[in-house]
Structure formats: C-alpha cells, structure tokens
Scaffold this motif. Sequence first.
Motif, PDB file in Angstrom:
ATOM      1  N   LEU A  97     -72.160  -1.234  23.277  1.00  0.00           N
ATOM      2  CA  LEU A  97     -71.283  -0.121  23.106  1.00  0.00           C
ATOM      3  C   LEU A  97     -72.139   1.325  23.040  1.00  0.00           C
ATOM      4  CD1 LEU A  97     -68.204  -0.293  22.487  1.00  0.00           C
ATOM      5  CD2 LEU A  97     -68.871   0.069  19.962  1.00  0.00           C
ATOM      6  N   PHE A  98     -73.261   0.987  22.455  1.00  0.00           N
ATOM      7  CA  PHE A  98     -74.042   2.218  22.405  1.00  0.00           C
ATOM      8  C   PHE A  98     -74.605   2.799  23.685  1.00  0.00           C
ATOM      9  CE2 PHE A  98     -74.950   0.123  18.335  1.00  0.00           C
ATOM     10  CZ  PHE A  98     -74.072   0.918  17.575  1.00  0.00           C
ATOM     11  N   ASN A  99     -74.971   1.748  24.526  1.00  0.00           N
ATOM     12  CA  ASN A  99     -75.304   2.125  26.060  1.00  0.00           C
ATOM     13  C   ASN A  99     -73.976   2.926  26.883  1.00  0.00           C
ATOM     14  OD1 ASN A  99     -77.872   0.935  25.664  1.00  0.00           O
ATOM     15  ND2 ASN A  99     -77.053  -0.955  26.175  1.00  0.00           N
ATOM     16  N   LYS A 100     -73.010   2.433  26.550  1.00  0.00           N
ATOM     17  CA  LYS A 100     -71.827   2.599  27.288  1.00  0.00           C
ATOM     18  C   LYS A 100     -71.209   4.185  26.930  1.00  0.00           C
ATOM     19  CE  LYS A 100     -67.173   1.170  28.493  1.00  0.00           C
ATOM     20  NZ  LYS A 100     -66.154   0.103  28.498  1.00  0.00           N
ATOM     21  N   HIS A 101     -71.256   4.509  25.538  1.00  0.00           N
ATOM     22  CA  HIS A 101     -70.721   5.560  24.913  1.00  0.00           C
ATOM     23  C   HIS A 101     -71.505   6.662  24.271  1.00  0.00           C
ATOM     24  CE1 HIS A 101     -66.591   3.892  25.402  1.00  0.00           C
ATOM     25  NE2 HIS A 101     -67.010   2.690  25.054  1.00  0.00           N
ATOM     26  N   PRO A 102     -71.263   7.810  24.763  1.00  0.00           N
ATOM     27  CA  PRO A 102     -72.239   8.927  24.037  1.00  0.00           C
ATOM     28  C   PRO A 102     -71.790   9.351  22.717  1.00  0.00           C
ATOM     29  CG  PRO A 102     -70.760   9.844  25.622  1.00  0.00           C
ATOM     30  CD  PRO A 102     -70.444   8.320  25.631  1.00  0.00           C
ATOM     31  N   LEU A 103     -72.567  10.039  22.115  1.00  0.00           N
ATOM     32  CA  LEU A 103     -72.186  10.538  20.639  1.00  0.00           C
ATOM     33  C   LEU A 103     -70.643  11.038  20.713  1.00  0.00           C
ATOM     34  CD1 LEU A 103     -75.133  12.135  19.195  1.00  0.00           C
ATOM     35  CD2 LEU A 103     -74.198  10.138  18.770  1.00  0.00           C
ATOM     36  N   LEU A 104     -70.224  11.845  21.806  1.00  0.00           N
ATOM     37  CA  LEU A 104     -68.784  12.665  21.654  1.00  0.00           C
ATOM     38  C   LEU A 104     -67.926  11.619  21.523  1.00  0.00           C
ATOM     39  CD1 LEU A 104     -67.355  15.167  21.919  1.00  0.00           C
ATOM     40  CD2 LEU A 104     -67.552  14.678  24.623  1.00  0.00           C
ATOM     41  N   ASP A 105     -67.962  10.323  22.316  1.00  0.00           N
ATOM     42  CA  ASP A 105     -67.109   9.267  22.119  1.00  0.00           C
ATOM     43  C   ASP A 105     -66.807   8.915  20.646  1.00  0.00           C
ATOM     44  OD1 ASP A 105     -66.276   9.546  24.520  1.00  0.00           O
ATOM     45  OD2 ASP A 105     -67.272   7.586  25.306  1.00  0.00           O
ATOM     46  N   PHE A 106     -67.884   8.609  19.822  1.00  0.00           N
ATOM     47  CA  PHE A 106     -67.854   8.106  18.554  1.00  0.00           C
ATOM     48  C   PHE A 106     -67.401   9.061  17.509  1.00  0.00           C
ATOM     49  CE2 PHE A 106     -71.059   5.177  20.568  1.00  0.00           C
ATOM     50  CZ  PHE A 106     -70.829   4.213  19.905  1.00  0.00           C
ATOM     51  N   GLN A 107     -67.789  10.453  17.959  1.00  0.00           N
ATOM     52  CA  GLN A 107     -67.339  11.776  17.021  1.00  0.00           C
ATOM     53  C   GLN A 107     -65.764  11.677  17.169  1.00  0.00           C
ATOM     54  OE1 GLN A 107     -69.449  14.924  18.753  1.00  0.00           O
ATOM     55  NE2 GLN A 107     -71.391  14.332  17.834  1.00  0.00           N
ATOM     56  N   GLU A 108     -65.061  11.121  18.120  1.00  0.00           N
ATOM     57  CA  GLU A 108     -63.627  11.187  18.353  1.00  0.00           C
ATOM     58  C   GLU A 108     -62.953  10.062  17.435  1.00  0.00           C
ATOM     59  OE1 GLU A 108     -62.747  10.678  22.235  1.00  0.00           O
ATOM     60  OE2 GLU A 108     -63.191  12.682  22.796  1.00  0.00           O
ATOM     61  N   LEU A 109     -63.766   9.175  16.992  1.00  0.00           N
ATOM     62  CA  LEU A 109     -63.154   8.291  15.909  1.00  0.00           C
ATOM     63  C   LEU A 109     -63.032   8.717  14.657  1.00  0.00           C
ATOM     64  CD1 LEU A 109     -65.528   5.367  17.057  1.00  0.00           C
ATOM     65  CD2 LEU A 109     -63.181   5.848  17.808  1.00  0.00           C
ATOM     66  N   SER A 110     -62.042   8.188  14.032  1.00  0.00           N
ATOM     67  CA  SER A 110     -61.581   8.481  12.466  1.00  0.00           C
ATOM     68  C   SER A 110     -62.750   7.732  11.580  1.00  0.00           C
ATOM     69  CB  SER A 110     -59.997   7.856  12.024  1.00  0.00           C
ATOM     70  OG  SER A 110     -60.140   6.770  12.154  1.00  0.00           O
ATOM     71  N   GLY A 111     -62.881   8.165  10.451  1.00  0.00           N
ATOM     72  CA  GLY A 111     -63.715   7.572   9.401  1.00  0.00           C
ATOM     73  C   GLY A 111     -63.332   5.817   9.575  1.00  0.00           C
ATOM     74  N   GLN A 112     -62.228   5.710   9.304  1.00  0.00           N
ATOM     75  CA  GLN A 112     -61.874   4.335   9.281  1.00  0.00           C
ATOM     76  C   GLN A 112     -61.972   3.509  10.460  1.00  0.00           C
ATOM     77  OE1 GLN A 112     -57.277   3.649   9.332  1.00  0.00           O
ATOM     78  NE2 GLN A 112     -57.430   1.651   8.672  1.00  0.00           N
ATOM     79  N   GLU A 113     -61.811   3.968  11.577  1.00  0.00           N
ATOM     80  CA  GLU A 113     -62.124   3.542  12.856  1.00  0.00           C
ATOM     81  C   GLU A 113     -63.539   3.223  13.148  1.00  0.00           C
ATOM     82  OE1 GLU A 113     -58.366   5.187  15.847  1.00  0.00           O
ATOM     83  OE2 GLU A 113     -60.303   6.367  15.525  1.00  0.00           O
ATOM     84  N   ILE A 114     -64.514   4.169  12.829  1.00  0.00           N
ATOM     85  CA  ILE A 114     -65.955   4.030  13.006  1.00  0.00           C
ATOM     86  C   ILE A 114     -66.492   2.936  11.990  1.00  0.00           C
ATOM     87  CG2 ILE A 114     -66.732   5.715  11.387  1.00  0.00           C
ATOM     88  CD1 ILE A 114     -68.896   6.560  13.945  1.00  0.00           C
ATOM     89  N   GLU A 115     -65.891   2.849  10.700  1.00  0.00           N
ATOM     90  CA  GLU A 115     -66.684   1.798   9.714  1.00  0.00           C
ATOM     91  C   GLU A 115     -66.004   0.396  10.205  1.00  0.00           C
ATOM     92  OE1 GLU A 115     -67.941   2.193   6.884  1.00  0.00           O
ATOM     93  OE2 GLU A 115     -67.979   4.199   6.295  1.00  0.00           O
TER      94      GLU A 115
END
Length: 750
Positions: A97-115
């Motif tokens: 997942l980390f290789n595929k997605h840059p920080l920007l993708d993770f930044q779009e997640l809500s707090g609930q989604e990323i946890e």
Amino acid sequence: MKDIKDINKATVKNKTVPTTTGGGVKKVIYTLSTIQRIGLRNSAKALTSHNACKACGLGMGGQRGGMTNELDEFPSVCNKSIQAQSTDIQPAIPNALFNKHPLLDFQELSGQEIEHLGRLGTPIYKAKDSQHYCEVSWQEALDRIAKAMRKTPAQRSFFYSSGRSSNEAGFVLQLLARMYGTNNINNCSYYCHQATGVALTNTIGSGTATVSLEDLNGCDVLFLIGANPASNHPRFIHKLKALRERGGKVIVINPAKEPGLVRFAVPKSAKSLLFGGTEIASLYIQPSIGSDIALFKGIAKAIIEMEAITEDFIHEHTKGYDNFLTNINATEWQEIVECSGISREQIGDIAKIYAESSNTIFAWGMGITHHTHGVENVEYISNLALLRGMVGRPGAGLLPLRGHSNVQGIGTIGVKPVLPQDVFDGIEKNFNITLPSEKGMDTLACLEAAYDNSIDFALLMGGNLYAASPDQQWTKKAMDNINFKVFLTTTLNQGHVNGMDNSEALVLPVTARDEEWQATTQESMFNYVRLSDGGIKRLDHVRPESVILTHIAEQVLPDSQLDFSAFRTHNNIREAIASTIPGMEKLAEIGTSKEEFHISGRLVHDYNFNTQDGQASFITHSILRDEREKPLPYTLTTVRSEGQFNTIVYEQKDSYRDTDDRWSILMNPATIEKLGITENSCINVRSAHGVMNDVKVFPFDLPNSNIMAYFPEANILVGRDHDPRSLTPAFKSVNVDIEVVERQPSLSTS
C-alpha cells in the motif's frame, strides 16, 4: 483510492432537538456488532486478560482481571473499552500500500479511515525528497534515528508522549531526553488537565484527585461540570445512577444539554433498560460558554448569604477567606446573572442543594480547563468545595475527569518539562548523573519553536499531536518544519501523513498494552496504579516502546553514565521509579507481589493539606474580561462525539446528538430560525484563524449564540490563545461568525 477507503425527537420552535436517552439497547447492539467484527475469541481474550483498560482514565482491569475495577465490581466495561480493542485487533497494513500510494492519497482519508487501514506491522520511512513511505528494517530505522540525533543540538529537539504509554516507557523516555541534553519533554496533559494540576497545587497542594472510586459511593451530591461522561467515561454514569438511586443529587453544569446526562439506560441494569433509562441530572444548568467564574461566584454568594458556610473548617484549615468574602460581597447579582445567563433563582436552587449536602464531590472535565482562564476556573471550583469543608474527608472532594488511561501516570513519572525539585534531586542522586537545568518548553511552545525553524528533531511516542493541536494549518507547517520526526504507534493516524511534505520521518510499530513482552503499569484518575501482564501476540515485527527507546539511547549515548540496557528489564525501571518518585515506593515490588495500590499522599481524607503550612487557600478572581466582551457574535466550543476517543474516530455519526456527519455545527433552534435556515442547511463558520466551509447544521439545546463543532475537525477554527499559567489552548471558547450558504425560508409558526 478504493483499496484504502433512529432517534426520538421533540419539537422546539419549529425545529427539532434530540431527546435521546444515553446508553441503552443500541449501545449493547453496537458493542456486540464490534465484538462480532473483531472476532469473539479475540475480543474475549483481550477483555478478560489481566491488563488495564486502554480507554479512559477511570480505569479497570489489571490484576483483578478484565472488566473488574478496584472495588471488584463486575462487569466494569463499556463500549469505549471495546472500541479501543477494535483497532488493536487488526491485521497488519500490506506494505504494498505504501509503495502504491503517495502521501497525498493518505491525506485524503478521514481520521476514521486511516486508523482502520490496519496495524502498522513494520517500520516505515519517508525520505525528505520523497512523497512515499517505504518499509525498512529495524536496524536501518535505529541507525537513521541515531544519526539524526547525533547531528542535532539537544535544545533543537523535543520529546512527546501520549497518555496510553506505560509508566515504564515514559520513565525511559524522559531519561533519554534529559541525558541527551534537553528538558523539552511533554505529554498530552498540556492539552487537557494541566490547568487542573496548576490550580489544585495552588489551592490544596496536590494536583490530582483527592478522592478514590470508593468515595463516590459515599457522596450525597455530585457536581458534574464541563464534562460529558455519558460519551467519554460511560462507566462513570453507573456511579451517578447509583447516587440517584440512594436519594442523592447530581447537578450538571454544561452549556449543552447532553441527552446522556439527562437520562441514561445503563446496559448492565435490566430495570434501567426496560424503563427507558435512569434520570441522571437532578438539576441541569446551562450557562453561556466561558461564563464559569460568574456562575461559581453566584453559587458562592448564595451559599454565603444563606449562612451555609462551614466556619470552623474555614478558620482552622484555610487562608485567604477574608479577601474572598470581600470580593464576593462587592460582586453584584446583576453582573453575575448577565454574564452567566443563569437567573438568581436557578443559582439559589443550586446553592440550596449544596447547602443541604453532607458529602459533595466536584467532578469536571475539559469544558473547564480549555479556556484562557482554565486555571482560574478550577481554583474557583476548589473555592466552592472549601466553603463547606468538602475537601479532607471520605465521600467528599475534588475529581478531575481525565481522558487517557495513563495520562496521569505519564505525568507522575516525569514526562514534563519541569520536574518537581525532589524528583529532580532523586534522579541525580540515584543514578549519580547531572540533569540539564535549562527551562524546558511546553507542548505549544515546542510547536511554536518548530514553526520558527528552531526544532530539527522530534520523537513522539503515541498520540496524534497534529490533529490534537490548535490552528490546524499553522500546526501542519510547524510539523513540516521539523527536519526529522520519529513516531511510535500501533496504527497510522493523520499526524503521520500531514506536515510531511518537505521533511524526513520514521514511523515505528509498537506493541499494544496487552501485547507487551513484560508487565507494565498504569495510573488511573483516582491515583490507583494497576499492573498489566501483556503477553498477547498478534503481529510478528512490533516492539515494546521501552525496548525501542533503550536501543536508541545506547546508540546515541554510548558513553552515558546510565546503563540503558538495564531498562529493557521492566522490574529495573520500576525500582528506579520507586526510588525517585515520592508515593511510588510500592511500585518496586508490584511485579512480584501483584499488589496494586493508591499512590501515597494523594487521597485527601483529613484536613492536613500538602502545603507548606498545611492549610488550603481561597483564591480570589474577578469576573473575567473574555466573559464579557465577544468580538464576533457567536462562541464555539469543540466537543467529542459518542463514537470517538480523543482524536480517534470510530463512527461518523453521533447517536446521542442525532448527527450523521462530523463536518457539522450544532446550534440552538432559535438561532437556526434567526438565520433563516433549517436543519441540514449549509453554512460557513469563520474565526480569526480559519474557516469551515459548507458545514451541515443540526439543532441542539444550547444557549443563544453558543454553537458546537466536533474536535479535531474544528481545530481549523481554534487559535493559539492559551491560559498563561497552564499553557493550555482555549479549545472550548472560540469567537466565530456565520455565513449562510444555503438560505431557506423559515418554517411557519402557525
């Protein structure tokens, strides 16, 4: 980024506000569904193990077994306990997942989604010029940390701990930081109850609760001020229910009429469930946000006018009363009523209940401390208790309702910028070392230094400092200005992906409390120390915080007089704490004796206060400036929802307040009507620090011109204004204005 990502109502002025009962069958169903999701075997193993609860500071578990408190009450469990387990009992995040997605993708997640992406299973690293995290070995991670620390002057660093870490890890962390050469050491209490510690030390000589859990069984009146335990400390409601059932009174003081504080259907009580809940509040008072001092002065004035003070206690065991009385007499009722929004008659009702009480406990939360006058608020609560001698005997006293399960313990063992002199001297003597004497910076000051490019390295053990901090855009810039950041965590959160664009970071996976390789200890809000066995294995490559910290120390400080390798044995850490921290002497043997204990000298059951002269102090305050003058027409307070714990969000909806969207504003129905909008309309909310655009409107029972929004989303509106004594930001009192985006005609009143 696809691979990442029904309530009764009553009509008020043509709008609707929730009349929900707290708790109840819906909470039982929610808990069962969460258990089903994480697996009955996994949840049962976690909940019945000998480990302290990971949720709030009320505490349960430990050596009495899961779901049992220090009074042997069973089942002592709530949905917060289940929620806390739910994120720990997750599989590891796939490294692809980390290789595929840059920080920007993770930044779009809500707090609930990323946890809820899963547990962090291996160390991950982000280079300064990269927008991706990548997996690295433990050795590479430790080498990079050591290299960064060796090239960073100690005064250009800071260290931080959340309240979920253990006493053992916290003690090692503060020793590592100080031997490295800095006192820039903080914990999350600077954003919650630091004002309490400052105030109570000033008034009674001790900064923590004066009562035990057992004392709650002996009171006949409890003031619940600026707190919502129905959502944040659900098991505390059991004690309020018991108080009401034995004929006692609960006085709730809160601008928001929280449904769970009006009635609560206690899940473990069949009667409470069957009859639609138990009445919790005997009297519910809704002052305007920020008017606490005015209301407290009114209560004090009424008590004095009723001649209900305890004169012998005041004369023999306190000082400062004459100045206090002069100030009260000089304060006019009109000023009190106008400022607080509470009538003289209502204040008289409060005073009458208090005057008739034999044993009163005052409990409060961050609705009291999150103001620029938070210390003054708590000092005035102490004044009210001293007026009737309600500190210094069983069944009566002062009780700050603390959040994290070990936030108090982390402070006790020294994770703070200024150590008490006896602790400072004890550490130097016990280890034959010299500690740095320069003044350390508090949490907000560390971020301000980072914003000014004066911090190059930070180590953050747990928590989510990015989301928890005020002035969100400013905080993001401050975090990105730190060249190298190290995070110790079980799961990812927004703080691991924001404030990262131009800096270097390592995120290290740690064991959860019940996964620790050795036993650890935690301290509850009642000053009660529990022993957690740990021992559950879920993931292969996570490590305890104490192990990580000692390896860092050995690489960074190879010539240190302290043998950090000895601290990989937790018994050695506990012996060190016992020999240096007053009141913690019993900690030395807890690993073998298994005897949990109250910290000595904390509970106040007699009139010998821990001050130089043994007396408690009345502290006089006038009604404060910001209680009178509001530069913008509305005052906003940030709140937690029923479906979250601090910055961790488990549900988007808030079943108690009847909202289905966290990007929302709650306001008085009359205010909605005045604005010419309806429920679910969209508005913009603007402060001097930021704007929330297109937020959904929900009706709620609040004073006129007072509004609520969810933390941490609303931190974009919160500035860095803070209490000058506790240095705590004013999360609960923010001046804002409203712009209607979607105007709708008012409903007919006919």
